[in-house]
Scaffold this motif. Structure first.
Motif, mmCIF file in Angstrom:
data_model
loop_
_atom_site.group_PDB
_atom_site.id
_atom_site.type_symbol
_atom_site.label_atom_id
_atom_site.label_comp_id
_atom_site.label_asym_id
_atom_site.label_seq_id
_atom_site.Cartn_x
_atom_site.Cartn_y
_atom_site.Cartn_z
ATOM 1 N N ALA A 171 -77.673 -112.876 -42.817
ATOM 2 C CA ALA A 171 -78.449 -112.260 -41.739
ATOM 3 C C ALA A 171 -78.408 -110.748 -41.907
ATOM 4 N N LEU A 172 -79.538 -110.129 -41.626
ATOM 5 C CA LEU A 172 -79.651 -108.675 -41.669
ATOM 6 C C LEU A 172 -79.685 -108.145 -40.242
ATOM 7 N N HIS A 173 -78.807 -107.186 -39.953
ATOM 8 C CA HIS A 173 -78.718 -106.585 -38.634
ATOM 9 C C HIS A 173 -78.964 -105.081 -38.731
ATOM 10 N N THR A 174 -79.340 -104.479 -37.629
ATOM 11 C CA THR A 174 -79.389 -103.023 -37.535
ATOM 12 C C THR A 174 -78.586 -102.582 -36.321
ATOM 13 N N GLY A 178 -79.919 -97.362 -36.437
ATOM 14 C CA GLY A 178 -80.882 -97.803 -37.433
ATOM 15 C C GLY A 178 -80.290 -98.184 -38.774
ATOM 16 N N GLN A 179 -78.968 -98.121 -38.925
ATOM 17 C CA GLN A 179 -78.332 -98.520 -40.179
ATOM 18 C C GLN A 179 -78.351 -100.041 -40.313
ATOM 19 N N GLN A 180 -78.525 -100.505 -41.541
ATOM 20 C CA GLN A 180 -78.628 -101.939 -41.798
ATOM 21 C C GLN A 180 -77.300 -102.513 -42.286
ATOM 22 N N LEU A 181 -77.008 -103.730 -41.823
ATOM 23 C CA LEU A 181 -75.798 -104.435 -42.230
ATOM 24 C C LEU A 181 -76.172 -105.847 -42.634
ATOM 25 N N LEU A 182 -75.765 -106.226 -43.834
ATOM 26 C CA LEU A 182 -75.997 -107.586 -44.333
ATOM 27 C C LEU A 182 -74.717 -108.390 -44.172
ATOM 28 N N ARG A 183 -74.813 -109.485 -43.432
ATOM 29 C CA ARG A 183 -73.677 -110.393 -43.257
ATOM 30 C C ARG A 183 -73.958 -111.696 -43.998
ATOM 31 N N VAL A 184 -72.958 -112.189 -44.745
ATOM 32 C CA VAL A 184 -73.090 -113.411 -45.540
ATOM 33 C C VAL A 184 -71.903 -114.316 -45.246
ATOM 34 N N ALA A 197 -71.787 -106.029 -45.812
ATOM 35 C CA ALA A 197 -71.978 -104.797 -46.568
ATOM 36 C C ALA A 197 -73.183 -104.059 -46.009
ATOM 37 N N THR A 198 -73.194 -102.742 -46.156
ATOM 38 C CA THR A 198 -74.354 -101.978 -45.728
ATOM 39 C C THR A 198 -75.559 -102.350 -46.585
ATOM 40 N N GLY A 199 -76.723 -102.351 -45.945
ATOM 41 C CA GLY A 199 -77.933 -102.709 -46.669
ATOM 42 C C GLY A 199 -78.878 -101.548 -46.874
ATOM 43 N N ASP A 200 -78.437 -100.343 -46.524
ATOM 44 C CA ASP A 200 -79.338 -99.193 -46.554
ATOM 45 C C ASP A 200 -79.766 -98.788 -47.960
ATOM 46 N N ASN A 201 -78.980 -99.155 -48.969
ATOM 47 C CA ASN A 201 -79.293 -98.733 -50.337
ATOM 48 C C ASN A 201 -79.768 -99.878 -51.215
#
Length: 240
Positions: A171-174, A178-184, A197-201
């Motif tokens: 799931a992708l969260h903000t 506005g920073q993105q966080l990917l949870r697995v 992990a951060t998803g911004d990059n």
């Protein structure tokens, strides 16, 4: 066996104090009861409003799996739809799957949503971490989460009677900034592990960071799926 159907939290606490055994759809315990004997007093939450809600950001513990629809994120809906047969999904409940089962098919999906558990204990209703709820197995009333930006789910096929199939959820969260966080979260055998992990990059950097989490020792087939899901969910962040 006497079955109680409390319709309020106070009645539910009274049932627990009387020693009532909580049951959901009884899909996991019926065979054991037939072999070992039925409890004198059991309790179902199917008449308790707090345990029957299906809506944005919340799902009740007494909800049967075939009631889970597009009011909840796809990751939860797809996980529920993959459990057992249609007959099982018409009787098995969210609470039974999360805290009453060793398979915990819904757990990876709930973890990537960063869900919290509303439980009933000796001191009343409390909200606790979902991992604590699955470990201690209190009486689960519902789970709650903040809506994600997007989700992904995959369950590999498996032979009947064999090891539990591999499950990968993401799931992708903000956050407010506005920073993105990917949870697995991954179910590998009977173990469920998760990382974020951060998803911004973009997906490549996120994948590198995820390998340093509890996900690091997963088999290559799991990482292949994680990579596909990360690329799908983070494509906008990567500028594609």
């Amino acid at each position: 066996m006497l079955l109680r159907l409390p319709s309020s939290v106070s009645e539910t606490r009274e049932c627990l104090a009387e020693g009532a055994v909580p049951i959901g759809g009884a899909t996991l315990v019926w065979a054991d009861w037939q072999r070992d004997g039925f409890p004198e007093l059991a309790m179902s939450l199917r008449s308790l409003p707090e345990a029957n809600v299906v809506g944005r950001g919340t799902l009740g513990a007494a909800v049967v799996l075939n009631r889970i629809d597009d009011r909840v994120p796809d990751v939860i809906r797809l996980a529920a739809a993959s459990v057992g047969t249609g007959a099982v999904r018409r009787t098995a409940t969210v609470g039974g799957n999360l805290v009453g089962s060793t398979l915990r098919c819904l757990l990876p999906a709930a973890l990537v949503l960063d869900a919290r558990a509303s439980v009933l204990g000796a001191e009343g209703v409390q909200e606790i971490d979902l991992a604590e709820a699955t470990a201690k197995r209190p009486l689960l009333l519902s789970i709650h989460w903040r809506e994600p930006v997007a989700t992904a789910y995959r369950k590999l096929p498996a032979e009947a009677g064999g090891a539990p199939p591999l499950v990968v959820a993401a799931a992708l969260h903000t956050d407010a900034g506005g920073q993105q966080l990917l949870r697995v979260a991954v179910r590998d055998g009977y173990d469920v592990v998760c990382g974020s992990a951060t998803g911004d990059n973009g997906s490549e950097e996120a994948m590198g960071a995820l390998r340093w989490t509890a996900l690091g020792d997963l088999p290559s087939v799991a990482w292949d799926i994680i990579g596909e899901q990360a690329a799908e969910l983070l494509r906008p962040a990567a500028g594609h």
